[in-house]
Scaffold this motif. Structure first.
Motif, short mmCIF file in Angstrom:
data_model
loop_
_atom_site.label_atom_id
_atom_site.label_comp_id
_atom_site.label_asym_id
_atom_site.label_seq_id
_atom_site.Cartn_x
_atom_site.Cartn_y
_atom_site.Cartn_z
N ALA A 213 0.83 -1.06 0.17
CA ALA A 213 0.02 -0.20 0.02
C ALA A 213 0.63 1.31 0.12
O ALA A 213 0.19 2.38 -0.07
N VAL A 214 2.13 1.18 0.26
CA VAL A 214 2.89 2.28 0.32
C VAL A 214 3.27 2.80 -1.14
O VAL A 214 3.62 2.01 -1.99
N THR A 215 3.07 3.84 -1.52
CA THR A 215 3.34 4.45 -2.94
C THR A 215 4.87 4.83 -3.27
O THR A 215 5.46 5.76 -2.30
N PRO A 216 5.28 4.39 -4.01
CA PRO A 216 6.58 4.82 -4.50
C PRO A 216 7.06 6.15 -4.62
O PRO A 216 6.00 6.84 -5.29
N ALA A 217 8.12 6.60 -4.43
CA ALA A 217 8.35 8.07 -4.37
C ALA A 217 9.97 8.23 -5.03
O ALA A 217 10.72 7.29 -4.69
N PRO A 218 10.46 9.31 -5.22
CA PRO A 218 12.14 9.25 -5.53
C PRO A 218 12.66 9.25 -4.24
O PRO A 218 12.28 9.78 -3.38
N LEU A 219 13.66 8.74 -4.24
CA LEU A 219 14.74 8.33 -3.18
C LEU A 219 15.00 9.65 -2.44
O LEU A 219 15.00 9.85 -1.28
N MET A 220 15.63 10.76 -3.20
CA MET A 220 15.86 12.01 -2.89
C MET A 220 15.05 13.01 -3.51
O MET A 220 14.93 13.41 -4.64
N ASP A 221 14.19 13.82 -2.63
CA ASP A 221 13.46 14.80 -3.06
C ASP A 221 14.03 15.96 -3.12
O ASP A 221 13.98 16.89 -2.13
N PHE A 222 14.86 16.21 -4.26
CA PHE A 222 15.90 17.39 -4.24
C PHE A 222 15.86 17.57 -5.80
O PHE A 222 16.20 16.74 -6.80
N GLN A 223 16.14 18.98 -6.13
CA GLN A 223 16.01 19.46 -7.34
C GLN A 223 17.17 19.69 -8.21
O GLN A 223 17.26 20.20 -9.20
N ALA A 224 18.35 19.36 -7.59
CA ALA A 224 19.80 19.51 -8.30
C ALA A 224 19.74 18.68 -9.34
O ALA A 224 19.27 17.67 -9.44
N GLY A 225 20.48 19.23 -10.55
CA GLY A 225 20.59 18.80 -11.86
C GLY A 225 21.19 17.42 -11.63
O GLY A 225 20.79 16.42 -12.16
N TYR A 226 22.35 17.13 -10.78
CA TYR A 226 22.89 15.88 -10.93
C TYR A 226 22.03 14.87 -10.37
O TYR A 226 22.32 13.52 -10.48
N VAL A 227 21.07 15.14 -9.17
CA VAL A 227 20.04 14.23 -8.91
C VAL A 227 19.02 14.04 -9.75
O VAL A 227 18.73 12.57 -10.26
N LEU A 228 18.51 14.95 -10.63
CA LEU A 228 17.39 14.79 -11.55
C LEU A 228 17.92 13.81 -12.50
O LEU A 228 17.02 13.05 -13.17
N ARG A 229 19.16 14.02 -13.06
CA ARG A 229 19.69 12.98 -14.25
C ARG A 229 19.62 11.59 -13.95
O ARG A 229 19.53 11.02 -15.00
N ALA A 230 19.76 11.20 -12.92
CA ALA A 230 20.07 9.64 -12.46
C ALA A 230 19.05 9.30 -11.39
O ALA A 230 19.14 7.81 -11.09
N ILE A 231 18.14 9.89 -10.93
CA ILE A 231 17.44 9.32 -9.73
C ILE A 231 16.46 8.05 -10.06
O ILE A 231 16.30 7.34 -9.23
N ASP A 232 16.39 8.16 -11.47
CA ASP A 232 15.49 6.82 -11.89
C ASP A 232 16.13 5.50 -11.69
O ASP A 232 15.98 4.54 -12.04
N ARG A 233 17.53 5.67 -11.77
CA ARG A 233 18.46 4.43 -11.52
C ARG A 233 18.78 4.09 -10.00
O ARG A 233 19.39 3.14 -9.97
N PHE A 234 18.10 4.71 -9.14
CA PHE A 234 18.36 4.32 -7.67
C PHE A 234 16.89 3.84 -7.28
O PHE A 234 16.05 3.64 -7.75
N PRO A 235 17.29 3.15 -5.96
CA PRO A 235 16.12 2.64 -5.30
C PRO A 235 15.02 3.81 -5.13
O PRO A 235 15.35 5.08 -5.08
N LYS A 236 13.72 3.38 -4.68
CA LYS A 236 12.71 4.28 -4.75
C LYS A 236 12.76 4.55 -3.09
O LYS A 236 13.29 3.81 -2.16
N ALA A 237 12.00 5.50 -2.62
CA ALA A 237 11.42 5.79 -1.25
C ALA A 237 10.13 5.39 -1.39
O ALA A 237 9.47 5.12 -2.23
N GLY A 238 9.37 5.67 -0.12
CA GLY A 238 7.92 5.46 -0.05
C GLY A 238 7.29 6.64 0.70
O GLY A 238 7.94 7.55 0.79
N SER A 239 5.87 6.79 0.50
CA SER A 239 5.23 7.75 0.70
C SER A 239 4.96 7.97 2.19
O SER A 239 4.48 9.00 2.82
N ARG A 240 5.47 6.96 3.10
CA ARG A 240 5.32 7.21 4.50
C ARG A 240 6.44 6.55 5.25
O ARG A 240 7.20 5.52 4.44
N ALA A 241 6.80 6.89 6.47
CA ALA A 241 7.71 6.27 7.35
C ALA A 241 7.55 4.71 7.37
O ALA A 241 6.04 4.24 7.36
N PRO A 242 8.28 3.83 7.54
CA PRO A 242 9.88 4.07 7.73
C PRO A 242 10.52 3.89 6.03
O PRO A 242 11.51 3.55 6.04
#
Length: 494
Positions: free
Chosen positions: A423-452
């Motif tokens: 039931a936990v909705t996936p989200a980008p691991l790093m909620d950060f708008q820096a260019g180096y993050v946006l270019r590659a974040i889809d190759r990293f694990p996901k985060a979730g919509s709530r703790a933990p």
């Protein structure tokens, strides 16, 4: 026979040395090895050797919790930080556990054996060892190259082209015209440092970055050391700086207009009268949507006031034989162009993970507490804060790993596995708008919509959760050595 150790730590940088210190302090009898791909320790602080390289966080929070930073400078240069890391390793005997030139290629977990087989390359030869726990402290960017955009006409440029991540030791920029492309922490460090010798240094940026000045010496820390001694003074200063940093971040998120006005006002005071602050130092985004840059003792602004440096906000049309032509039609002459254009992100140093014969597809996993992966047993990794010092989080991750290992010992478990709620909705691991993050974040694990399943960015909250929160929280499955699980039970498998 294949060598076995209790824990393998990947990476001998700031995080890896800290992890080893926590591990051997908590478990003196546990065996471990640090596998380092390069031939030296120190990670980032050995790799980056460009002029003026320094921390963009104060050393009372970038330093380890267990080892006070006692130098006067709160914003330290690269060699001082490297010395601090290596002294920490030497004093604790950690340096004897580092195996240099060992690049980890693959790690495979066996539930039947409750252990990892770690495959590495050393001297052109592939070998392996096994461990009960795998702890990756390799950071999140590529060490062998940085990011450089594709610039039209770059092959026509007759001057020198340099990326900060591969800085030539013999680069002579004295009396030269230098253009630094970029506006992040590397660029604002390079510009005043190179301006001391260069004929002129121009920081060429597509858009501005928020920049604040910070005293290089923390007067409160200095006074506290005199009164209380280094250890108690360090602890108090650390929490003082955490509180100040958290306040600035929270105000930036909740009162962005107010913080924008405050930062702009401070910038105006540092620059010459009539300077076009709104063009060159007033970003379109809100404060802390990207990382806030710190400059010690206003050195960037001083270089601008002295006429040794300037800032141009424009876009590059193309390189020319003698410099750069901008979209505005302006020409920038340059003998040296430095592409401070960012990092190229790489998860876990590029290593491949397997669990019971199945390859782990990182984008299909979810990060538990920002440090472990769903469906991957006895595994942890370190990613620090983007809104505060990296080491604040690295220390907490190491402490939590030790708590988890102690829990396994006390209860006779062989392994644990974080297991997500569908039931936990996936989200980008790093909620950060820096260019180096946006270019590659889809190759990293996901985060979730709530703790933990979120990557926490609040140190005080993480202290409560990671240092004192429950280990058995209903999300992690604990087990004894078992047969290979059925395929459909792996949450990341197709």
């Amino acid at each position: 026979m294949t060598e076995h150790v209790d824990v393998v730590i990947v990476g001998a940088g700031l995080s890896g040395i800290g992890a080893a210190h926590h591990l051997q302090d908590a478990f003196p009898q546990r065996s471990y090895a640090i596998l380092e791909a390069r031939e030296t320790s120190g990670g980032t602080w050995d790799l980056f050797r460009y002029p003026g390289v320094r921390s963009d966080s104060d050393m009372h929070t970038l330093g380890y919790r267990f080892r006070p930073w006692v130098a006067a400078e709160a914003i330290a240069d690269g060699p001082a930080i490297l010395g601090y890391i290596r002294d920490t390793a030497a004093d604790a005997g950690i340096d004897k556990r580092i195996r240099y030139g060992h690049k980890v290629i693959r790690a495979s977990w066996s539930s039947a054996d409750a252990r990892w087989t770690v495959e590495f390359e050393h001297g052109g030869v592939r070998s392996q060892l096994t461990c009960s726990f795998l702890y990756v402290c390799s950071g999140y960017y590529r060490y062998d190259r940085g990011f450089t955009p594709e610039f039209d006409g770059i092959e026509d440029f007759r001057g020198q082209l340099v990326h900060p991540q591969q800085w030539p030791e013999d680069l002579d920029y004295a009396g030269k015209r230098v253009v630094v492309i970029g506006s992040g922490a590397t660029a604002v460090t390079l510009v005043p440092a190179m301006a001391e010798k260069a004929a002129r240094v121009t920081m060429l940026q597509r858009s501005p970055t928020y920049i604040m000045s910070l005293p290089s010496v923390d007067a409160v820390a200095t006074r506290l050391r005199e009164l209380l001694g280094p250890r108690r003074a360090y602890a108090i200063t650390r929490w003082k700086n955490v509180a100040v940093g958290t306040l600035i971040y929270q105000l930036s998120q909740r009162r962005p207009a107010m913080m924008r006005k405050f930062i702009r006002g401070q910038t105006v005071k540092q620059l010459p009268a009539g300077y076009d602050v709104d063009t060159h130092f007033n970003p379109v985004y809100d404060p802390w949507d990207q990382r806030l840059c710190l400059v010690p003792d206003a050195d960037l602004f001083k270089a601008i006031r002295a006429g040794k440096a300037d800032v141009v906000t424009d876009r590059i049309e193309k390189f020319t034989p003698t410099g750069l032509r901008l979209e505005s039609g302006a020409e920038l002459a340059a003998d040296i162009v430095v592409t401070a254009t960012g990092l190229d992100m790489l998860a876990f140093g590029g290593m491949t993970l397997e669990v019971d014969g199945r390859t782990v597809e990182l984008p299909e996993t979810m990060a538990y507490k920002g440090m472990m992966l769903s469906g991957v047993p006895n595994f942890a990794f370190t990613i620090g804060y983007t809104n505060a010092s990296w080491t604040l989080k690295a220390d907490l991750v190491a402490e939590f790993v030790c708590r988890m290992l102690r829990h396994l010992d006390r209860n006779g478990y062989s392994h644990f596995t974080p297991w997500p709620d569908p039931a936990v909705t996936p989200a980008p691991l790093m909620d950060f708008q820096a260019g180096y993050v946006l270019r590659a974040i889809d190759r990293f694990p996901k985060a979730g919509s709530r703790a933990p399943w979120r990557l926490g960015m609040n140190y005080a909250q993480d202290v409560l959760t990671l240092r004192h929160g429950r280990i058995e929280d209903g999300t992690v499955r604990f087990a004894h050595r078992t047969a290979v699980p059925e395929r459909e039970k792996l949450p990341w498998s197709s």
